[in-house]
Design a protein around this motif. Structure first.
Motif, PDB file in Angstrom:
ATOM      1  N   ALA A   1     -20.203 -42.547  80.721  1.00  0.00           N
ATOM      2  CA  ALA A   1     -18.926 -43.249  80.531  1.00  0.00           C
ATOM      3  C   ALA A   1     -17.981 -43.099  81.716  1.00  0.00           C
ATOM      4  N   GLU A   2     -18.485 -43.305  82.908  1.00  0.00           N
ATOM      5  CA  GLU A   2     -17.705 -43.100  84.121  1.00  0.00           C
ATOM      6  C   GLU A   2     -17.967 -44.309  85.031  1.00  0.00           C
ATOM      7  N   PRO A   3     -16.905 -44.927  85.548  1.00  0.00           N
ATOM      8  CA  PRO A   3     -17.070 -46.219  86.221  1.00  0.00           C
ATOM      9  C   PRO A   3     -18.071 -46.252  87.382  1.00  0.00           C
ATOM     10  N   PHE A   4     -18.143 -45.188  88.186  1.00  0.00           N
ATOM     11  CA  PHE A   4     -19.108 -45.206  89.295  1.00  0.00           C
ATOM     12  C   PHE A   4     -20.533 -45.342  88.761  1.00  0.00           C
ATOM     13  N   TYR A   5     -20.883 -44.485  87.794  1.00  0.00           N
ATOM     14  CA  TYR A   5     -22.270 -44.506  87.298  1.00  0.00           C
ATOM     15  C   TYR A   5     -22.539 -45.721  86.419  1.00  0.00           C
ATOM     16  N   ILE A   6     -21.515 -46.236  85.743  1.00  0.00           N
ATOM     17  CA  ILE A   6     -21.720 -47.464  84.968  1.00  0.00           C
ATOM     18  C   ILE A   6     -22.064 -48.611  85.920  1.00  0.00           C
TER      19      ILE A   6
ATOM     20  N   LYS B   1     -21.150 -34.285  80.387  1.00  0.00           N
ATOM     21  CA  LYS B   1     -20.358 -33.769  81.504  1.00  0.00           C
ATOM     22  C   LYS B   1     -21.238 -33.720  82.738  1.00  0.00           C
ATOM     23  N   PHE B   2     -20.606 -33.668  83.921  1.00  0.00           N
ATOM     24  CA  PHE B   2     -21.339 -33.499  85.178  1.00  0.00           C
ATOM     25  C   PHE B   2     -21.753 -32.032  85.252  1.00  0.00           C
ATOM     26  N   ASP B   3     -22.927 -31.752  84.722  1.00  0.00           N
ATOM     27  CA  ASP B   3     -23.265 -30.357  84.433  1.00  0.00           C
ATOM     28  C   ASP B   3     -24.788 -30.199  84.451  1.00  0.00           C
TER      29      ASP B   3
ATOM     30  N   VAL C   1     -30.643 -41.165  93.275  1.00  0.00           N
ATOM     31  CA  VAL C   1     -29.566 -42.134  93.467  1.00  0.00           C
ATOM     32  C   VAL C   1     -28.245 -41.378  93.507  1.00  0.00           C
ATOM     33  N   ASP C   2     -27.405 -41.690  94.482  1.00  0.00           N
ATOM     34  CA  ASP C   2     -26.111 -41.028  94.690  1.00  0.00           C
ATOM     35  C   ASP C   2     -26.310 -39.617  95.240  1.00  0.00           C
ATOM     36  N   THR C   3     -26.423 -38.610  94.393  1.00  0.00           N
ATOM     37  CA  THR C   3     -26.597 -37.234  94.867  1.00  0.00           C
ATOM     38  C   THR C   3     -28.068 -36.957  95.172  1.00  0.00           C
ATOM     39  N   ALA C   4     -28.320 -35.820  95.811  1.00  0.00           N
ATOM     40  CA  ALA C   4     -29.701 -35.468  96.165  1.00  0.00           C
ATOM     41  C   ALA C   4     -29.906 -33.961  96.060  1.00  0.00           C
TER      42      ALA C   4
ATOM     43  N   SER D   1     -24.047 -32.616  96.219  1.00  0.00           N
ATOM     44  CA  SER D   1     -24.350 -32.992  97.604  1.00  0.00           C
ATOM     45  C   SER D   1     -23.362 -34.005  98.170  1.00  0.00           C
ATOM     46  N   THR D   2     -22.952 -34.971  97.348  1.00  0.00           N
ATOM     47  CA  THR D   2     -22.117 -36.071  97.838  1.00  0.00           C
ATOM     48  C   THR D   2     -20.715 -35.613  98.238  1.00  0.00           C
ATOM     49  N   THR D   3     -20.042 -34.950  97.310  1.00  0.00           N
ATOM     50  CA  THR D   3     -18.653 -34.577  97.585  1.00  0.00           C
ATOM     51  C   THR D   3     -18.592 -33.487  98.657  1.00  0.00           C
TER      52      THR D   3
ATOM     53  N   ASN E   1     -13.509 -37.518  95.043  1.00  0.00           N
ATOM     54  CA  ASN E   1     -14.091 -38.451  94.056  1.00  0.00           C
ATOM     55  C   ASN E   1     -13.023 -38.867  93.035  1.00  0.00           C
ATOM     56  N   LEU E   2     -13.510 -39.576  92.038  1.00  0.00           N
ATOM     57  CA  LEU E   2     -12.648 -40.187  91.036  1.00  0.00           C
ATOM     58  C   LEU E   2     -11.761 -39.188  90.275  1.00  0.00           C
ATOM     59  N   ASN E   3     -12.376 -38.171  89.681  1.00  0.00           N
ATOM     60  CA  ASN E   3     -11.593 -37.206  88.885  1.00  0.00           C
ATOM     61  C   ASN E   3     -10.632 -36.393  89.730  1.00  0.00           C
TER      62      ASN E   3
ATOM     63  N   PHE F   1     -11.461 -41.235  96.788  1.00  0.00           N
ATOM     64  CA  PHE F   1     -12.806 -41.780  96.982  1.00  0.00           C
ATOM     65  C   PHE F   1     -13.135 -42.524  95.697  1.00  0.00           C
ATOM     66  N   ASP F   2     -13.907 -43.599  95.794  1.00  0.00           N
ATOM     67  CA  ASP F   2     -14.261 -44.441  94.648  1.00  0.00           C
ATOM     68  C   ASP F   2     -13.162 -45.481  94.375  1.00  0.00           C
ATOM     69  N   ALA F   3     -13.442 -46.373  93.461  1.00  0.00           N
ATOM     70  CA  ALA F   3     -12.518 -47.478  93.157  1.00  0.00           C
ATOM     71  C   ALA F   3     -12.613 -47.817  91.678  1.00  0.00           C
TER      72      ALA F   3
ATOM     73  N   ALA G   1     -14.031 -46.920  98.897  1.00  0.00           N
ATOM     74  CA  ALA G   1     -14.867 -47.454  97.814  1.00  0.00           C
ATOM     75  C   ALA G   1     -16.332 -47.407  98.208  1.00  0.00           C
ATOM     76  N   GLN G   2     -17.154 -46.984  97.254  1.00  0.00           N
ATOM     77  CA  GLN G   2     -18.606 -47.043  97.446  1.00  0.00           C
ATOM     78  C   GLN G   2     -19.125 -48.363  96.869  1.00  0.00           C
ATOM     79  N   ASP G   3     -20.428 -48.563  96.991  1.00  0.00           N
ATOM     80  CA  ASP G   3     -21.049 -49.745  96.387  1.00  0.00           C
ATOM     81  C   ASP G   3     -22.129 -49.272  95.410  1.00  0.00           C
TER      82      ASP G   3
END
Ligand code: T6T
Length: 314
Positions: free
Chosen positions: A38-43, A67-69, A115-118, A165-167, A220-222, A245-247, A265-267
């Motif tokens: 339920a988070e706009p980037f991953y949606i 959660k991101f966990d 995808v996204d993180t690694a 990894s991303t942030t 990031n968003l949060n 970061f993010d949109a 903004a990412q894509d």
């Protein structure tokens, strides 16, 4: 523990492949496990992945942790065990802790696409698709320098959770580039556990300990949403430059009303699309590209209308 509804068109996850596309069979199952539900980037990422899966005649099922966990995400990865998909697209929530569970899935023959993180271990995935996060941090630092316009001051960097990894790459890219602007000094990278409340508290603390605070980079968003709250509470909106970061819809609203001075903004949809393309190539024994990047865009209030196509879905 998982969100099954999406905002992609009228789509419901698990029904991809119906309609005029080919009906997926056993070897045509893809699983997507994003970082959080339920988070706009991953949606947005999921929407890109679903559309591409449908186009290629594959079925994509998404299960996202609440959660991101890493422990919560591990449960979802382990749950694939009974019925392993042909490929798993995953955003590992921890670059080290997620290694063992992902390796177990791989050992059953599932192709792994990040995808996204690694993961730190680059030997697990057949392909990784992400933004160039270090370049995003650099872009944020250049934007911060432009906004400061020669004025001297301190800058706070808000990261999420150690092992993301991303942030981490964004924060490092930012600090490295900031060294080229002698009038701006970083007071360091602070972790927020990806909780807006913690980000707000870090901003409140930095404002009182660092009277010359001139900018905040939220990776990031949060962290951005929390930083905006912190500045609002202190009456410092606009006086301290906030680059997010993010949109997400709420970040875009914040840019419009002056709480953020810029957003990177990412894509995410393109990360999802490319992720499915690489997963399908790997399944079908076609050439796969080990590392792919998606575009980034620095957006300010002045050019936000021209950049509306980069705003995320919710
Ligand atoms: O910034 C994105 C994503 O790229 C990052 O890995 C985790 O946070 C977000 O999902 C935004 O909340």
């Amino acid at each position: 523990a998982a969100a099954l509804l999406t905002a992609c068109g009228s789509g419901t996850v698990g029904q991809t492949g119906s309609g005029d596309s080919a009906q997926p069979t056993g070897g045509k199952k893809l699983a997507l496990i994003p970082g959080v539900q339920a988070e706009p980037f991953y949606i947005s990422l999921q929407c890109g992945a679903e559309a591409e899966a449908k186009k290629l005649g594959y079925e994509l099922t998404t299960q996202a942790p609440q959660k991101f966990d890493a422990p919560l995400q591990t449960q979802l990865v382990n749950a694939l065990g009974a019925n392993p998909p042909a490929a798993l697209l995953i955003a590992p929530t921890d670059d080290t802790a997620m290694l063992a569970p992902i390796q177990q899935v791989k050992a059953r023959g599932t192709k792994i696409v990040e995808v996204d993180t690694a993961l730190k271990d680059t030997g697990v995935a057949v392909s990784s698709i992400s933004s160039d996060n270090a370049a995003g941090g650099k872009l944020a630092a250049q934007t911060m320098a432009k906004l400061a316009n020669g004025k001297s001051g301190s800058v706070l960097v808000l990261d999420t959770i150690a092992g993301t990894s991303t942030t981490a790459a964004r924060a490092k890219g930012f600090e490295d580039e900031l060294k080229n602007t002698p009038n701006l000094k970083s007071i360091g990278i602070q972790f927020t556990q990806n909780e807006p409340e913690q980000a707000a508290a870090k901003v409140t603390a930095a404002l009182s300990s660092t009277p010359d605070l001139i900018g905040v980079f939220a990776t990031n968003l949060n962290t951005g949403e929390g930083a905006a709250t912190g500045l609002r509470n202190a009456g410092k909106v606009g006086a301290v430059n906030l680059i997010g970061f993010d949109a997400s819809p709420s970040e875009v609203e914040g840019l419009k009303n002056g709480q953020y001075q810029a957003l990177i903004a990412q894509d995410p949809a393109s990360i999802g699309t490319q992720g499915v393309q690489q997963a399908v190539a790997a399944i079908e024994g076609k050439p796969v590209t080990r590392n792919l990047t998606a575009q980034l865009h620095s957006i300010t209030k002045a050019d936000m209308d021209a950049n509306a196509q980069y705003f995320y879905k919710q």
